[in-house]
Every structure is written in structure tokens, then in C-alpha cells.
Design a protein around this motif. Sequence first.
Motif: not given
Lengths: 268, 328
Positions: A162, A171-172, A175, A179-180, A184, B106-107, B109, B111
Amino acid sequence: MKRKRVSLYIGISIIASLLAMMVVSLFYTPYPVTEMNRDERFAPPSANHPLGTDNFGRDVLSRIMKGSQTAFFVGLIAVSVGGLFGVLVGAIAGYFGGMLDEFIMRLMDAMMAFPGILFALMFVSIFGVGIRNTIIAIGIMSIPSFARITRSGFIQHKEFEYVKNARVKGVSNFRIMFSHILPNVLSPIIVAASMGFSSAVLSEAALSYLGLGVQPPDPSWGRMLNESQVFITLSPWYTIAPGIFITLIVLGFNFLGDGIADLQDRQQ
Amino acid sequence: MERIISDRALLQVRDLNISFTTAKGDFPAVRGISFDVGRNSIVGLVGESGCGKSVTALAIMRLLPGNARLSGTIDFSGRNIVAMHEEEIRKLRGSEISMIFQEPLTSLNPLWKVGRQIDENLKMHTELKGDDRFQSVVDIMRDVGLPDPERLYHKYPHELSGGMRQRIAIAIAVACRPALIIADEPTTALDVTIQAQILQLLKDINREKGSSIIFISHNFGIIREICTSICVMYAGHLVEIAPTEKLFCEPRHPYTIGLMKAIPKTDSKGKELYDIPGKVPSITDTLPGCPFEPRCEYAFERCKRELPQFEVLGEQHESRCFLAGELR
């Protein structure tokens, strides 16, 4: 299964009661915290003074309640400071890796190798005695543990697809990190925060006990312990009360942290 | 002059070399490959595991790990991706080139709501705001065949089936109408009926939106179904390039011929399945000659010493074999 949740429930109940006490103390204490009463010095626990009075005839329960404000305040700010910087530094080290990671983590190791109380003592004696510097010192002490936990989470998660997918979206890095990945890896950080809270409270008590934390007449549990030790044979309850509350809050946060960690283990 | 530029392929890979530097030395993963991806085409990259397909894809995206070394050029509509600044390539990713991965769970996210994951792409690369953006996301979701997109927008990846997740991944990839989509084994993790649907969807996207696709797979059946031309890779080398039908009718490289023979067919029922003897050389082996020589039934003395050059066999058909002209 059931047994594992016990520590979570115990932790929540202890912290919730202490928190409630703290909130009440904002508006109401049985007696004014600094009101002295010469006639009632060293009074044993009674209906009027459930936890007795101290050497100046001040109500111990009121001072304990007021002292909980200090404990929560110190814990909250110190954990926030340590958490903020620790997570930031750990995220950078884990995400970018390489020499930067090596440099940051050796720095963290050096900080961890240094005894916490000694560092706080040094910090406070350089920058001056007072609650603000105490908090800063405790906060700095807790940075390495947050950094290590965050780093290990980031190292694991940055290889996940992901994250690759987010990079493919353009995406930078900033971020992606906050953010990602951060949401998690948040759960172990929450556990660390809970444990960090208890050690911050303990450190504050220790520093105040040494006379380097909260200054009189503001009440702090560590300070009360310090003031009462001279009279331990004369009025033991005065010593026991702050001791119990320090134990309670530390135990509460440890149980809470353990409980959350157990909850995560079961989910995985 | 004008005409040449407009005729130019969308993506031109020229003499691309990729090697990985480790404590044990340099290991070449891709060795001097060159190929074109024309506008509106679907190019297949085929080969066994470890032959450099995915590494090539990551190189095009400039997402290789830090220890990778790269030479050659990757020209994307007139710009060299290899020489781009980080910020430049970041703007390109997701808007002009995007990628679909193998494993849709898995690719994504775990959440983030799936809608938000599509939305992020638009947020990064377009000026759309608020309701307009939400509407675009919903439209994109409908385009990739997701039912009831307003409701699905607020679901988390684990609440969706594998096929739906892959549609979400495709929706993310096509959100900004990229000129090029790299699909890295997008159907491998799906069951056969869903596979067919996803392939159809990719074909539709190629036809209707005009996106070119690089389709990476080891499955010849799927490749044949979807691709306009095929690049066969072996041990980091490109060994044969041909338009799809040409490759299937007249394979001109012993490796391709072997792969074709290894496809199970209905008339070979009951017979033992063919496999190419030997195994893929390790990345650490360095052979002076043809990399396929140890496993090749046609190999002769020269193959051991010398790496064959590409032999042009016809319109867009090239094979890297000394015997390319004679093999039938």
C-alpha cells in the motif's frame, strides 16, 4: 481470552477514577489546599479529614486531589513532547534508513544509555528548578523509546504494497509517512504512550521528592512524600497517602498499556 | 520533423541496464533491454520469475530501491525518466503513468476508506475540490464497473471481495487518465472468472480511454488474450519481440518455443506436460554467451562464447538467436 482483558479493565477503572478525582479538584476540594490550621496538625484520618492532616494542619485529601492535577499535567505534557519528537525522529529514521537512520538511532542509544534521573537532575540544575523544566526534562528522556517503536513500525510498513501504491500515485514522502504509514503503526505507539505516562509521573514524583520539581506551596505527590518523611513515625498516614496514589497511577497506566497490547496481540 | 515526433512511441526504453549493489558485489538484473510502447497499445512482458520483468516496471516508475544502479534511457513522450528530478517524476506518477499491483488486498491502505484512496489521486494531480471531486470519484468507480459507488465509497478494503478490490486498485490507477498503465500481474491473485472480467476491463480502458498498458505476466494464455505485442524476457535479457499473433504462430527463439510447448493444451490430455530442462541461471552467474544456452536444445559451440545480437525477422519481429532465421 477473557482473562486477558482483566488488565485492560483494571487499568481503565483506576485511571478513570483518578481522572474523575482530578476533574473534581478543578472545581472543588474539601478544604482550601494551602489553608493551615495549627490546632489540627497531624490529625489522624477522621470524618472531617478522611486522610488526616499534615504538619501545618492542611487537609491531606485536598492536597492529594490537587496533586493529581500536577501528575496528569506533567504526564500529559511530557508524553506529548516525547511522543511528538520521538515519533517524528523515529519516522524519519525508519522511512529513509541508511546513514540518517544510523545517525539518529546512535543518538537515541546514547540518550538511553544515560540514566534518566541523572539527566533530569543535570537539566534542572542548569536551566533552573521548576515545573516547566521538569516537564521538558522528562519529555526529552522519553523520546528514545517512542523513536525506537515508531522506527521499527516504519521499517516494517514501508515495504508494504500500500505504501508502494501511494508512491505510484505520486504522493509525497511526507504525506506517505504521516498520512499513510503512521495510522497503521499507531497502536504500539499508544501502548508506549501509556507506559510513558506512568514513568513520567514516577519521574516527576522522584524529582519533586528531591525538591527539584514542583515548588511549594503547590502540592505534588512526590513533594508530599518528601515533606512527610520526617514525620513518618509520628503520623504514618501522611506518608502512606501520597505513596498509595503514586503507586495507583503508575499501576493504572501500566495495566492500561498491557491491556491495549494484549488486545492488539489478539487481533493479530 | 513534426511527423516523426507525433509518430514516436509513447515510451521508448533504450539499452536499459539495472544492477543491484550489495555487500557481495554487483548483480545485474536487467541487461541492455530496449523496447517501445506505442500509443494505444498493450505490450506484454513475459518471462519466468526473476527474469527482470518487475524490476523493469519499477525502473519506469523510478521506484527502484536505493542500491539499484541504472543506465540507459527511458523516454516517456519526449522526456527522459532516468534523468528526471524527484519532484518531476512524482508529478508524473499517478497522473501520466500509473501502476496496478498483483495483490489487491495489500496494495490498498487497510485504514483508509476505498473512496478516499481514489480521491487522493485526484487531490494530488487535479484542481478538483469538494463535491466535484467526490462526484469524479463516484464516476470513476462506476466506470470500472463497481456497483452502487456512493455506498462503496465509504467501505474499507477488508469489506470488499478480491475482484472489487482489484477494481478499486484499477480505479486508483485510471483516475487521472494516465497515458501509460503498468499492470504487474494484476490477475494472478484472482480466480478465473474474475480474471476474465478484469482483463476485459483493462481492454475497455485501453480502447475507450486510450491508455497504453504494459502488462506483466508469466501466463501466456492471458498475454495472448490482451496484448497487441509481446516482449519475452529471459534472465534479464530481452530475447524476442513480436506482435502477439506473430509470436504465437512463428516463435523464433528457442526459449519462446519452449514456453509455448509448456502451455497445457486440450489435445495433450493424458500426455506428460513439457517443461524446459534446467533452470533459470542465478543472478550471480555470468555467462559470456547466450543466457539460454545451457538449456537450449539447439545450442552449438558459438552460443557458449558469444551473445547473439537481435535479428530482424520482419515487421516488429526480432529474435536474439543465431538460428532465428532457421528455427521453425
